[in-house]
Design an enzyme around this catalytic site. Sequence first.
Site, PDB file in Angstrom:
ATOM      1  CD  GLU A   1      -7.751   7.670   5.213  1.00 32.50           C
ATOM      2  OE1 GLU A   1      -7.597   7.488   6.565  1.00 32.50           O
ATOM      3  OE2 GLU A   1      -6.785   7.696   4.619  1.00 32.50           O
TER       4      GLU A   1
ATOM      5  CD1 TRP B   1      -3.598   2.446   5.895  1.00 29.90           C
ATOM      6  CD2 TRP B   1      -5.880   2.939   6.238  1.00 29.90           C
ATOM      7  NE1 TRP B   1      -4.086   2.576   4.498  1.00 29.90           N
ATOM      8  CE2 TRP B   1      -5.439   3.030   4.788  1.00 29.90           C
ATOM      9  CE3 TRP B   1      -6.905   3.336   6.767  1.00 29.90           C
ATOM     10  CZ2 TRP B   1      -6.502   2.953   3.727  1.00 29.90           C
ATOM     11  CZ3 TRP B   1      -7.860   3.622   5.681  1.00 29.90           C
ATOM     12  CH2 TRP B   1      -7.804   3.368   4.370  1.00 29.90           C
TER      13      TRP B   1
ATOM     14  CE1 TYR C   1      -3.517   2.728   0.643  1.00 33.86           C
ATOM     15  CE2 TYR C   1      -2.264   3.362   2.682  1.00 33.86           C
ATOM     16  CZ  TYR C   1      -3.178   3.669   1.775  1.00 33.86           C
ATOM     17  OH  TYR C   1      -3.915   4.783   1.924  1.00 33.86           O
TER      18      TYR C   1
END
Length: 196
Positions: free
Chosen positions: A39, A47, A17
């Site tokens: 988010e 995350w 990512y």
Amino acid sequence: MPRRCGWVPEDKVYMDYHDNEWGRPMYNDRQLFELLCLEGAQAGLSWLTILKRRDNYREAFDQFDPEIIAGYTDEKIEELVKNEKIIRNRLKIRSVVSNAKAYLEIEKREESFSSYIWSFVDHESIINRWPSLSDVPTQTELSREMSTQMKKDGFKFVGPTICYAHMQSAGLVNDHIVECFCYKKVNKLIRKEEYR
């Protein structure tokens, strides 16, 4: 091993990512909407927790199609609350529905959702030069302005920190640290985008 930003753990999903997505300018409406919703889902969590469930979220939320999501019923929301493949937080799930409705309203008055998001940086990525992770802010005056406006426009889970995380991940700012091997790569992409 290449030098990466200090927030990247030794995890293949996370490294992929960081190396291939984070900080690269994103203009696709649906992708920007998905990212905003994810988010929001991440608030209070790591995350990585969301990243590893991203495909599950896409499946659960109809590939983040705002027109479909805006029509979700209470029954559909209850179904999502029981879905063990995503974070089963009722407020976060409802926020995706609110965000889909706000997205559709933005589409009526703006050129596109992408144009709306990029307007917060005058349609041009901000290139920062952070020497270390400790220098990178979690929010800025710009993200506070973005948060205020997005809340006025009906979006949920769009506090200044979430807005800044969105700006970072969607490439509105390049917050790779200077010594990260992605820093120059992203800058090259940004400069190409300026002449598209």
